[in-house]
Enzyme design. Structure first.
Site, PDB file in Angstrom:
ATOM      1  N   TRP A 135       1.753   1.765  -3.448  1.00  0.00           N
ATOM      2  CA  TRP A 135       0.675   2.411  -4.231  1.00  0.00           C
ATOM      3  C   TRP A 135       0.765   3.929  -4.065  1.00  0.00           C
ATOM      4  CZ3 TRP A 135      -2.513   1.196  -8.025  1.00  0.00           C
ATOM      5  CH2 TRP A 135      -2.903  -0.129  -8.221  1.00  0.00           C
TER       6      TRP A 135
ATOM      7  N   TRP B 136     -21.600  12.294 -19.107  1.00  0.00           N
ATOM      8  CA  TRP B 136     -21.964  12.174 -17.692  1.00  0.00           C
ATOM      9  C   TRP B 136     -23.338  12.780 -17.454  1.00  0.00           C
ATOM     10  CZ3 TRP B 136     -18.532   8.990 -15.888  1.00  0.00           C
ATOM     11  CH2 TRP B 136     -17.205   9.038 -16.326  1.00  0.00           C
TER      12      TRP B 136
ATOM     13  N   TRP C 158      -9.731   7.851  -7.594  1.00  0.00           N
ATOM     14  CA  TRP C 158     -10.926   8.152  -8.407  1.00  0.00           C
ATOM     15  C   TRP C 158     -10.770   7.670  -9.839  1.00  0.00           C
ATOM     16  CZ3 TRP C 158     -15.800   9.215  -7.291  1.00  0.00           C
ATOM     17  CH2 TRP C 158     -16.075   9.553  -5.970  1.00  0.00           C
TER      18      TRP C 158
ATOM     19  N   GLU D  37       0.843  -1.217   0.000  1.00  0.00           N
ATOM     20  CA  GLU D  37       0.000   0.000   0.000  1.00  0.00           C
ATOM     21  C   GLU D  37       0.867   1.251   0.000  1.00  0.00           C
ATOM     22  OE1 GLU D  37      -3.326  -0.072  -0.504  1.00  0.00           O
ATOM     23  OE2 GLU D  37      -2.881  -2.204  -0.662  1.00  0.00           O
TER      24      GLU D  37
ATOM     25  N   ASN E  85     -10.688   2.394   3.188  1.00  0.00           N
ATOM     26  CA  ASN E  85     -10.294   2.251   1.774  1.00  0.00           C
ATOM     27  C   ASN E  85     -11.295   1.431   0.956  1.00  0.00           C
ATOM     28  OD1 ASN E  85      -8.388   2.396  -0.521  1.00  0.00           O
ATOM     29  ND2 ASN E  85      -8.275   0.188  -0.172  1.00  0.00           N
TER      30      ASN E  85
ATOM     31  N   TRP F 226     -16.501  11.597 -12.451  1.00  0.00           N
ATOM     32  CA  TRP F 226     -15.614  11.266 -11.322  1.00  0.00           C
ATOM     33  C   TRP F 226     -14.962  12.501 -10.722  1.00  0.00           C
ATOM     34  CZ3 TRP F 226     -10.412  12.437 -12.194  1.00  0.00           C
ATOM     35  CH2 TRP F 226     -10.033  12.642 -13.528  1.00  0.00           C
TER      36      TRP F 226
HETATM   37  P1  FAD Z   1      -3.405   1.862   5.394  1.00  0.00           P
HETATM   38  O1  FAD Z   1      -4.212   0.791   4.776  1.00  0.00           O
HETATM   39  O2  FAD Z   1      -2.869   1.632   6.738  1.00  0.00           O
HETATM   40  O3  FAD Z   1      -2.206   2.176   4.377  1.00  0.00           O
HETATM   41  C1  FAD Z   1      -1.003   2.834   4.798  1.00  0.00           C
HETATM   42  C2  FAD Z   1      -0.744   4.074   3.977  1.00  0.00           C
HETATM   43  O4  FAD Z   1      -0.517   3.742   2.620  1.00  0.00           O
HETATM   44  C3  FAD Z   1      -1.895   5.048   3.978  1.00  0.00           C
HETATM   45  O5  FAD Z   1      -1.882   5.870   5.105  1.00  0.00           O
HETATM   46  C4  FAD Z   1      -1.665   5.809   2.687  1.00  0.00           C
HETATM   47  O6  FAD Z   1      -0.719   6.818   2.854  1.00  0.00           O
HETATM   48  C5  FAD Z   1      -1.066   4.743   1.776  1.00  0.00           C
HETATM   49  N1  FAD Z   1      -2.111   4.123   0.945  1.00  0.00           N
HETATM   50  C6  FAD Z   1      -2.891   3.077   1.266  1.00  0.00           C
HETATM   51  N2  FAD Z   1      -3.683   2.741   0.234  1.00  0.00           N
HETATM   52  C7  FAD Z   1      -3.405   3.601  -0.753  1.00  0.00           C
HETATM   53  C8  FAD Z   1      -3.898   3.761  -2.071  1.00  0.00           C
HETATM   54  N3  FAD Z   1      -4.821   2.950  -2.598  1.00  0.00           N
HETATM   55  N4  FAD Z   1      -3.417   4.782  -2.804  1.00  0.00           N
HETATM   56  C9  FAD Z   1      -2.458   5.593  -2.321  1.00  0.00           C
HETATM   57  N5  FAD Z   1      -1.953   5.486  -1.070  1.00  0.00           N
HETATM   58  C10 FAD Z   1      -2.419   4.493  -0.307  1.00  0.00           C
HETATM   59  N6  FAD Z   1      -5.404   8.204   0.352  1.00  0.00           N
HETATM   60  C11 FAD Z   1      -4.923   9.366   0.826  1.00  0.00           C
HETATM   61  O7  FAD Z   1      -3.944   9.367   1.576  1.00  0.00           O
HETATM   62  N7  FAD Z   1      -5.501  10.558   0.480  1.00  0.00           N
HETATM   63  C12 FAD Z   1      -6.580  10.634  -0.355  1.00  0.00           C
HETATM   64  O8  FAD Z   1      -7.044  11.738  -0.665  1.00  0.00           O
HETATM   65  C13 FAD Z   1      -7.125   9.412  -0.838  1.00  0.00           C
HETATM   66  N8  FAD Z   1      -8.233   9.406  -1.638  1.00  0.00           N
HETATM   67  C14 FAD Z   1      -8.714   8.210  -2.122  1.00  0.00           C
HETATM   68  C15 FAD Z   1      -9.838   8.212  -2.969  1.00  0.00           C
HETATM   69  C16 FAD Z   1     -10.354   7.026  -3.484  1.00  0.00           C
HETATM   70  C17 FAD Z   1     -11.549   7.063  -4.401  1.00  0.00           C
HETATM   71  C18 FAD Z   1      -9.744   5.799  -3.143  1.00  0.00           C
HETATM   72  C19 FAD Z   1     -10.274   4.506  -3.685  1.00  0.00           C
HETATM   73  C20 FAD Z   1      -8.639   5.783  -2.302  1.00  0.00           C
HETATM   74  C21 FAD Z   1      -8.105   6.977  -1.782  1.00  0.00           C
HETATM   75  N9  FAD Z   1      -6.984   6.987  -0.909  1.00  0.00           N
HETATM   76  C22 FAD Z   1      -6.488   8.178  -0.461  1.00  0.00           C
HETATM   77  C23 FAD Z   1      -6.245   5.726  -0.614  1.00  0.00           C
HETATM   78  C24 FAD Z   1      -6.674   4.965   0.655  1.00  0.00           C
HETATM   79  O9  FAD Z   1      -8.049   4.802   0.681  1.00  0.00           O
HETATM   80  C25 FAD Z   1      -6.224   5.678   1.938  1.00  0.00           C
HETATM   81  O10 FAD Z   1      -4.854   5.994   1.858  1.00  0.00           O
HETATM   82  C26 FAD Z   1      -6.415   4.769   3.169  1.00  0.00           C
HETATM   83  O11 FAD Z   1      -7.758   4.407   3.291  1.00  0.00           O
HETATM   84  C27 FAD Z   1      -5.955   5.517   4.409  1.00  0.00           C
HETATM   85  O12 FAD Z   1      -6.156   4.753   5.564  1.00  0.00           O
HETATM   86  P2  FAD Z   1      -4.941   4.151   6.383  1.00  0.00           P
HETATM   87  O13 FAD Z   1      -3.967   5.212   6.710  1.00  0.00           O
HETATM   88  O14 FAD Z   1      -5.506   3.368   7.499  1.00  0.00           O
HETATM   89  O15 FAD Z   1      -4.287   3.197   5.292  1.00  0.00           O
END
Ligand code: FAD
Length: 472
Positions: free
Chosen positions: A278, A307, A383, A275, A342, A360
């Protein structure tokens, strides 16, 4: 010599590359600056919760620097353009010889930095650092020296690079002089702020580090099994700190490897590391494809999708009133806390785009305006993934069914019940289809009937994407 550290999205003293570099010369006078730019933030749809989170951490940073004998100047301007002249005159009056800052990868930010460097010219030596990433954008490329468009090979190449050498953390700076008095009352910037729940997001750099340590001890090993269930506290919730730089990805990586040294080889912790990669992927993409910062889809034909402009449905989605419990519970979690799980981000994004056929970009904007962890790269990436307009996105014909998503990831409706008290009387069996139960019972629930029928919406969306793909 006077060294200026320009703080932006790096509100911390630990493992801050620009700050550490500025402090390397023990004889230099080190000064910090933070420029608030409310008009620019408004244009970028920064949420009032993130503004509050920044404000709180700015005060912490002020105190942490003061304890080390470093002054932090906080000044409010309108937008990025104003930063240039302000920095120039600040450097003149403070006799600054060198400016240290950590890169931001968004387009407006990069343009601003280029103008600043040009304006300060030879008078001030500028040094930028790749601090908010594990590896610098542009450094993980294909055999043809191009950015990967697909995540899996990027991730593989990324891990190979990490095996060759880990990016090291730098120590926080030592005290440079006696502590400065820190009783000055700071004036907050002029931007709407909304309270942050301190139980969910405790304030302070040390708190973020504690949360990281705690998460890496055990939960990270269970992450693979737990991370998809929104009623379980199975993810790190560190995103808010990473987004404004209270924590660095290097700190995350090293803590993970300290607890789980085999994470790089696919063992415990590897899924969480994925993650973090990502997060890197989307940042590297922003730099390789600046159009992503210009509201453009990665896949050009998707811009031809017609849209729907349905304001009422858009509002129903925003307010969590679509009649699909998992979607509505998720939107209420977002509106109330500024954070969303997420799995649910994927579900609600898919619902907006593929069930309501709403652009979107409207969803992306609304998310930014609410998220405490709002981050252009990750949000845009998420998105575009959900809308099938991005690199390595879900194919356009893959459409989540909001009811089955609910049934899979919140089987008993524990998460739904937490956010939709009006469904309290609905039995578990019908928690994802309360309208069927209400009909059977001849009851009226204080909860909307689904605003669209999923099967029909799916057919309409497939048709709209297919027309867009093959323009006549
Ligand atoms: P954990 O699951 O603990 O992951 C650890 C860290 O990895 C996160 O804190 C984050 O920095 C990074 N990470 C995890 N998943 C992703 C991912 N898919 N993409 C990029 N980084 C990731 N994340 C944001 O930080 N800011 C946003 O504005 C954001 N918008 C999103 C919008 C959509 C539509 C989707 C599908 C995902 C988005 N995410 C975003 C990614 C992800 O949902 C969040 O990072 C995550 O839910 C944060 O929770 P956590 O810190 O417990 O994550």
């Amino acid at each position: 010599a006077t060294h200026l550290v320009w703080f932006r999205n790096d509100l911390r003293v630990n493992d801050n590359l620009a700050l550490a570099a500025a402090c390397r010369d023990p004889h230099a006078r080190v000064v910090g600056i933070f420029l608030a730019t409310p008009e620019q933030w408004q244009q970028h749809d920064m949420s009032p919760r993130q503004a509050e989170f920044i404000w709180q951490h700015l005060q912490c940073l002020h105190a942490a620097l003061a304890a080390r004998g470093i002054e932090l100047h906080i000044h409010q301007l309108n937008d990025f353009a104003d930063c240039v002249e302000y920095l120039k005159s600040f450097c003149e009056t403070q006799k600054v010889d060198a400016l240290f800052y950590n890169y931001q990868y968004e387009l407006n930010e990069r343009k601003r930095d280029a103008v600043v460097e040009k304006t300060l010219d030879v008078d001030v030596v500028c040094q930028g650092f790749d601090d908010s990433v594990l590896l610098p954008p542009g450094s993980v490329t294909t055999g043809n020296h191009e950015m990967y468009k697909v995540f899996t090979p990027f991730s593989r190449a990324f891990i190979k690079r990490l095996h060759e050498g880990l990016p090291e953390c730098v120590a926080p700076p030592k005290a440079r002089s006696a502590a400065l008095p820190d009783n000055e009352k700071l004036t907050p910037f002029d931007y709407p702020r909304q309270p942050v729940d301190a139980n969910l997001f405790p304030i302070g750099e040390q708190q973020a580090i504690n949360q990281l340590r705690q998460f890496c001890r055990q939960p990270v090993a269970d992450y693979g099994e737990q991370r998809d269930f929104p009623s379980v506290d199975g993810t790190s919730r560190l995103s808010a700190y990473l987004a404004i730089g209270v924590l660095s990805p290097r700190q995350c990586l090293h803590r993970l490897l300290k607890e789980h040294p085999q994470a790089l080889d696919g063992d415990a912790g590897a899924i969480w590391l994925n993650e973090l990669i990502w997060r890197e992927f989307y940042r590297h993409l922003l730099v390789a494809y600046p159009k992503l910062c210009r509201h453009q889809p990665f896949i050009p034909w998707t811009d031809n999708v017609s849209w729907q402009q349905d304001e009422q449905q858009f509002i129903a989605w925003q307010q969590g009133q679509t009649g699909y419990p998992i979607v509505d519970a998720a939107m209420r979690q977002l509106n109330t806390t500024g954070w969303m799980h997420n799995r649910l981000r994927m579900v609600v994004a898919s619902f907006l785009v593929k069930d309501l056929l709403i652009d979107w970009r409207q969803g992306e904007r609304y998310f930014m305006s609410q998220l405490i962890d709002g981050d252009l790269a990750a949000n845009n990436g998420g998105w575009q993934w959900a809308a099938s307009t991005g690199t390595d996105a879900a194919p356009y014909f893959r459409i989540f069914n909001p009811t089955t998503q609910g049934e899979r990831f919140d089987k008993k409706g524990e998460f739904i019940r937490q956010w939709l008290p009006e469904l309290g009387i609905v039995p578990d069996q019908y928690i994802h289809t309360p309208w069927i139960w209400a009909e059977k019972q001849q009851l009226t629930l204080d909860y909307p009937h689904p605003i669209v029928e999923h099967k029909q919406a799916r057919i309409a969306t497939l048709a709209a994407y297919e027309v867009a793909r093959k323009p006549e």
